[in-house]
Design an enzyme around this catalytic site. Structure first.
Site, short mmCIF file in Angstrom:
data_model
loop_
_atom_site.label_atom_id
_atom_site.label_comp_id
_atom_site.label_asym_id
_atom_site.label_seq_id
_atom_site.Cartn_x
_atom_site.Cartn_y
_atom_site.Cartn_z
N LYS A 12 51.11 39.43 49.52
CA LYS A 12 51.40 39.16 50.93
C LYS A 12 52.80 38.58 51.11
O LYS A 12 53.42 38.78 52.16
CB LYS A 12 50.32 38.25 51.52
CG LYS A 12 48.97 38.95 51.64
CD LYS A 12 49.07 40.24 52.47
CE LYS A 12 47.73 40.92 52.64
NZ LYS A 12 47.80 42.12 53.50
N TYR A 55 46.98 37.95 45.01
CA TYR A 55 46.85 38.29 46.44
C TYR A 55 47.99 37.66 47.23
O TYR A 55 48.62 38.32 48.07
CB TYR A 55 45.50 37.83 46.98
CG TYR A 55 45.36 38.09 48.46
CD1 TYR A 55 45.22 39.39 48.95
CD2 TYR A 55 45.40 37.03 49.38
CE1 TYR A 55 45.11 39.63 50.30
CE2 TYR A 55 45.30 37.27 50.74
CZ TYR A 55 45.15 38.57 51.20
OH TYR A 55 45.06 38.82 52.55
#
Length: 261
Positions: A173, A169
């Site tokens: 980002k 994750y």
């Protein structure tokens, strides 16, 4: 809405991905209240009806006399055909989109490297990175033809401060941050604006999805703190979009939780 002027958003067309809940839904409502026309795009089409109704009510409550159009479009960020046809599926009043809010994204699991499920890896990479880039390319081409437009990508504090159990994750980002900065520099000689909004801990369905629907596990994430709300981040998104045309907010955040409860 009195905290910043919104007349610049009157009758603009805003498309929000991941608009069925959380930050996406909150941003859509605030844009509608500011007098913009809103296209809600999300995979969970059944949830969009409630958000659409809320946007219409928000527009009435705003009493601007502008905007008022709101439509829902099914969009799967992992499905190339769904992405390829999104422009053709917009209503006639949305044929010219002024602001794209790339909000759709998710985290799956908290496994450490070596234990990450292949399906979770694919879901995060395809939704958070590939889908966002795909949508950006579609609209950059449109915006270049008109020499106008604004892309607002929803990044994360995780794109600045990585943490254990969030390697994939966080990587997605970081990718969003890098892509957004590169895109902004590519478009610096044009009036097209590019913004990266980077929330910290926001209490939405994010943790529920991350923990595969385990509500108890999701609730523990926010235990003992006063987390940010979707509306907090929506205000930053709408604020960035409502700046004068000569002003580009390159990066907003990362936003952190202010205090413990």
């Amino acid at each position: 809405m009195s905290v910043f002027p919104t007349a610049r958003l009157h009758d603009k067309v805003v498309l929000v991905t991941g608009a069925s809940s959380g930050i996406g839904a909150a941003a859509a409502k605030l844009f509608a209240q500011a007098g913009a026309n809103v296209v809600l795009a999300a995979r969970r089409a059944e949830k969009l009806a409630d958000v659409q109704a809320a946007c219409q009510e928000a527009n009435k409550a705003g009493s601007t006399g502008h905007g008022g159009h709101c439509a829902a479009v099914s969009l799967d960020m992992r499905n190339t055909e769904s992405l390829d046809t999104v422009l053709q599926r917009l209503p006639s009043w949305a044929s010219t989109v002024d602001v794209l809010v790339n909000n759709a994204g998710l985290a799956m699991g908290t496994a450490k490297v070596g234990e990450i499920r292949a399906e979770d890896l694919d879901a995060m990479l395809e939704t958070n990175v590939r889908g966002l880039i795909y949508m950006s390319q579609l609209f950059v081409r449109e915006f270049k033809q008109r020499n106008a437009g604004h892309i607002i990508n929803i990044g994360s504090v995780a794109g600045v401060e990585p943490y254990p159990g969030g390697s994939v994750y966080c990587a997605t980002k970081f990718a969003v941050r890098a892509f957004t900065e590169a895109l902004m520099k590519e478009l610096v000689g044009t009036p097209i604006r590019v913004t990266n909004v980077q929330p910290g801990m926001v209490e939405t369905e994010f943790s529920l999805v991350r923990y595969y629907g385990d509500k108890d596990a999701a609730d523990k994430v926010y235990h003992g703190i006063e987390a940010l709300t979707p509306h907090d981040i929506a205000e930053e998104i709408v604020w960035a979009a409502s700046r004068p045309a000569r002003v580009n907010i390159a990066e907003a955040g990362p936003f952190h939780v202010a205090r413990s409860s």
